[in-house]
Motif scaffolding. Structure first.
Motif, short mmCIF file in Angstrom:
data_model
loop_
_atom_site.label_atom_id
_atom_site.label_comp_id
_atom_site.label_asym_id
_atom_site.label_seq_id
_atom_site.Cartn_x
_atom_site.Cartn_y
_atom_site.Cartn_z
N ARG A 17 35.91 -17.12 23.82
CA ARG A 17 36.74 -17.79 22.82
C ARG A 17 35.97 -18.91 22.13
NH1 ARG A 17 42.96 -19.35 23.95
NH2 ARG A 17 42.86 -17.10 24.36
N ASP A 18 35.17 -19.66 22.89
CA ASP A 18 34.40 -20.75 22.31
C ASP A 18 33.37 -20.22 21.31
OD1 ASP A 18 35.79 -22.57 23.80
OD2 ASP A 18 34.24 -22.82 25.33
N LEU A 19 32.68 -19.14 21.68
CA LEU A 19 31.66 -18.59 20.78
C LEU A 19 32.29 -18.13 19.47
CD1 LEU A 19 28.79 -16.16 21.75
CD2 LEU A 19 30.16 -15.74 19.72
N LEU A 20 33.40 -17.40 19.57
CA LEU A 20 34.02 -16.85 18.37
C LEU A 20 34.66 -17.93 17.50
CD1 LEU A 20 35.53 -13.72 20.09
CD2 LEU A 20 33.86 -13.67 18.24
N SER A 21 35.28 -18.91 18.11
CA SER A 21 35.91 -19.98 17.32
C SER A 21 34.86 -20.83 16.62
CB SER A 21 36.79 -20.85 18.21
OG SER A 21 36.03 -21.46 19.23
N ASP A 22 33.70 -20.97 17.26
CA ASP A 22 32.64 -21.80 16.68
C ASP A 22 31.82 -21.06 15.64
OD1 ASP A 22 30.94 -24.13 16.49
OD2 ASP A 22 29.45 -23.00 17.64
N ARG A 23 31.47 -19.78 15.92
CA ARG A 23 30.54 -19.07 15.05
C ARG A 23 31.19 -17.98 14.21
NH1 ARG A 23 25.45 -20.74 16.61
NH2 ARG A 23 24.92 -19.99 14.53
N ALA A 24 32.44 -17.65 14.47
CA ALA A 24 33.12 -16.62 13.68
C ALA A 24 34.53 -17.06 13.32
CB ALA A 24 33.15 -15.30 14.44
N ASP A 38 28.70 -2.83 9.00
CA ASP A 38 29.77 -2.62 9.97
C ASP A 38 30.01 -3.86 10.82
OD1 ASP A 38 29.88 -0.07 9.02
OD2 ASP A 38 29.00 0.88 10.78
N ALA A 39 28.96 -4.61 11.09
CA ALA A 39 29.06 -5.74 12.03
C ALA A 39 28.41 -6.98 11.44
CB ALA A 39 28.41 -5.39 13.36
N ASP A 40 28.90 -8.12 11.89
CA ASP A 40 28.28 -9.40 11.56
C ASP A 40 27.07 -9.55 12.48
OD1 ASP A 40 27.56 -12.11 11.43
OD2 ASP A 40 29.60 -12.75 10.98
N SER A 41 25.89 -9.33 11.95
CA SER A 41 24.68 -9.27 12.78
C SER A 41 24.39 -10.59 13.48
CB SER A 41 23.47 -8.86 11.92
OG SER A 41 23.31 -9.75 10.82
N GLU A 42 24.69 -11.70 12.84
CA GLU A 42 24.43 -13.00 13.46
C GLU A 42 25.33 -13.21 14.68
OE1 GLU A 42 24.93 -17.74 12.40
OE2 GLU A 42 24.38 -16.34 10.79
N VAL A 43 26.61 -12.89 14.53
CA VAL A 43 27.55 -13.05 15.65
C VAL A 43 27.21 -12.06 16.76
CG1 VAL A 43 29.97 -12.93 16.33
CG2 VAL A 43 29.35 -13.94 14.14
N TRP A 44 26.84 -10.82 16.39
CA TRP A 44 26.48 -9.82 17.41
C TRP A 44 25.24 -10.26 18.18
CZ3 TRP A 44 28.48 -6.54 20.38
CH2 TRP A 44 27.76 -5.49 20.96
N GLU A 45 24.29 -10.89 17.50
CA GLU A 45 23.10 -11.38 18.19
C GLU A 45 23.47 -12.47 19.19
OE1 GLU A 45 18.82 -13.53 17.11
OE2 GLU A 45 19.98 -12.56 15.54
N LEU A 46 24.37 -13.36 18.80
CA LEU A 46 24.83 -14.40 19.72
C LEU A 46 25.60 -13.78 20.89
CD1 LEU A 46 26.03 -17.04 17.12
CD2 LEU A 46 24.05 -17.24 18.63
N ALA A 47 26.40 -12.76 20.58
CA ALA A 47 27.14 -12.07 21.64
C ALA A 47 26.18 -11.41 22.63
CB ALA A 47 28.06 -11.02 21.03
N LEU A 82 39.55 -11.70 15.19
CA LEU A 82 39.23 -10.65 14.22
C LEU A 82 37.72 -10.48 14.10
CD1 LEU A 82 41.83 -11.42 11.38
CD2 LEU A 82 42.04 -9.77 13.25
N GLY A 83 37.03 -10.58 15.22
CA GLY A 83 35.58 -10.51 15.22
C GLY A 83 35.05 -9.18 14.73
#
Length: 374
Positions: A17-24, A38-47, A82-83
């Motif tokens: 939740r912290d990662l998504l609220s902060d970066r997405a 298809d995907a947010d590459s920056e968020v997927w890299e952090l994931a 909604l990631g």
């Protein structure tokens, strides 16, 4: 069975939740709605750095060796935000390879999936057929040391950017799954126009696609059905995250929307409607995580639990969405308000991997087979 989350599981939820609220945040989600990727590459890299892709993969392949509960926790948070990441489809294929993939195939593919350097998705559903094993009509035939695939798949999530496609087809009179390189000759993808703009879905065609015979997974129909149950549970978790956020948005709105000189949340009818939504959310949570825990425990009730969770959550998602829209009034349906994005995702979740009727029918069949174990 212990229904409380462990400290480690609670940390998985909080960190996700912290990662998504902060970066997405929702502003970033909106910015990606009209993009081709298809995907947010920056968020997927952090994931990937946080270990999401390898969460349930074996440790020898770079994974964390966790289970369906941990996957459901992350899936819930992804949906709540909604990631735009290929987490669920990659997790489903990872579970398939872990359970039934040949050792050499798993050793070649699973480290890439665990690292997030590649992602995969399951091509199961076909046009105008139900999300069941009986709905699979794609064919696979032997041709020397290769297998040739033909057929059309629909609603294949994130297939445009996937490296691998897990294709379920009929081979030698039985169902089997094959891991196919998306760039293989004869594979074509077409992005579909769907109600939910927060995810990408594709029609994928296979025309004389040649696959090495060692790309065939073991297990047969029973293993495919088990994977279908796992996928349904993960989509229950997705729907749960959506429902939870719709409830939060609705409660927030009723506190500030003033009518007849006071907030509408002070009216008893509105309180009852919000309470009904909360009951549906809590019911969906209980059913979803019971099903996930039953699967991880290898319980004999795992299949029935997955069907019950999917049937309940599919219907509840629509009911929560309807009440949320009613309490928001017309603004909830406008493009400017975030609620309409959740409404669309909830509608999609209610049919992915089988709607309520599909799962009720299977649940009844399972109960007829073993009534004494209920």
């Amino acid at each position: 069975m212990n229904f409380e989350l462990s400290d480690e599981q609670a940390m998985v939820r909080a960190a996700s939740r912290d990662l998504l609220s902060d970066r997405a945040p929702i502003e970033r989600v909106r910015a990606w709605l009209d993009r081709e990727e298809d995907a947010d590459s920056e968020v997927w890299e952090l994931a990937a750095e946080s270990g999401w892709p390898g969460l349930a993969l074996p440790e020898e392949y770079g994974g964390a060796g966790q289970g369906l509960v941990e996957l459901a926790l992350v899936a819930e948070e992804v949906a709540r935000a909604l990631g735009r990441v290929p987490f669920v489809p990659t997790a489903v294929v990872g579970r398939a390879l872990t359970a039934a993939g040949p050792t050499r195939l798993g050793a070649a593919v699973l480290p890439e999936l665990a690292a997030g350097s590649a992602w995969a998705t399951w091509a199961l559903a076909e046009p105008h057929t139900p999300w069941t094993l009986d709905g699979v009509h794609a064919t696979a035939r032997n041709d020397g040391i290769e297998i040739v695939l033909d057929g059309i798949k629909t609603a294949v999530q994130d297939a445009g950017g996937a490296d691998w496609l897990l294709v379920t087809a009929r081979h030698e009179g039985t169902l089997a799954s094959f891991l196919v390189d998306r760039h293989a000759l004869g594979v074509t993808t077409r992005r579909q126009q769907v109600l939910d703009p927060t995810r990408a879905f594709y029609e994928v065609r296979f025309e004389d696609v040649r696959v090495p015979s060692d790309r065939r997974l073991d297990g047969g129909p029973a293993e495919i059905q088990r994977l279908l149950d796992d996928a349904a549970v993960l989509h229950c978790a997705d729907a749960l995250g959506v429902m939870e956020r719709m409830l939060e948005l609705t409660v927030e709105h009723t506190k500030v929307r003033v009518q007849f000189g006071r907030p509408i949340g002070s009216f008893q009818a509105v309180k009852h409607a919000c309470a009904d939504m909360a009951m549906l959310v809590h019911g969906a949570r209980a059913a979803t995580y019971y099903a996930a825990m039953a699967a991880d425990a290898g319980s004999a009730a795992a299949a029935r639990s997955a069907c019950a969770a999917a049937a309940h959550t599919s219907q509840s998602a629509g009911e929560v969405a309807s009440r949320a829209l009613q309490l928001h009034g017309g603004i909830g349906f406008t493009w400017e308000h975030d609620l309409h994005l959740y409404l669309r995702r909830a509608k999609a979740d209610s049919v992915l991997y089988g709607d309520a009727d599909v799962h009720r029918d299977r649940l009844c069949a399972l109960l007829r087979q073993s009534p004494a174990s209920v």
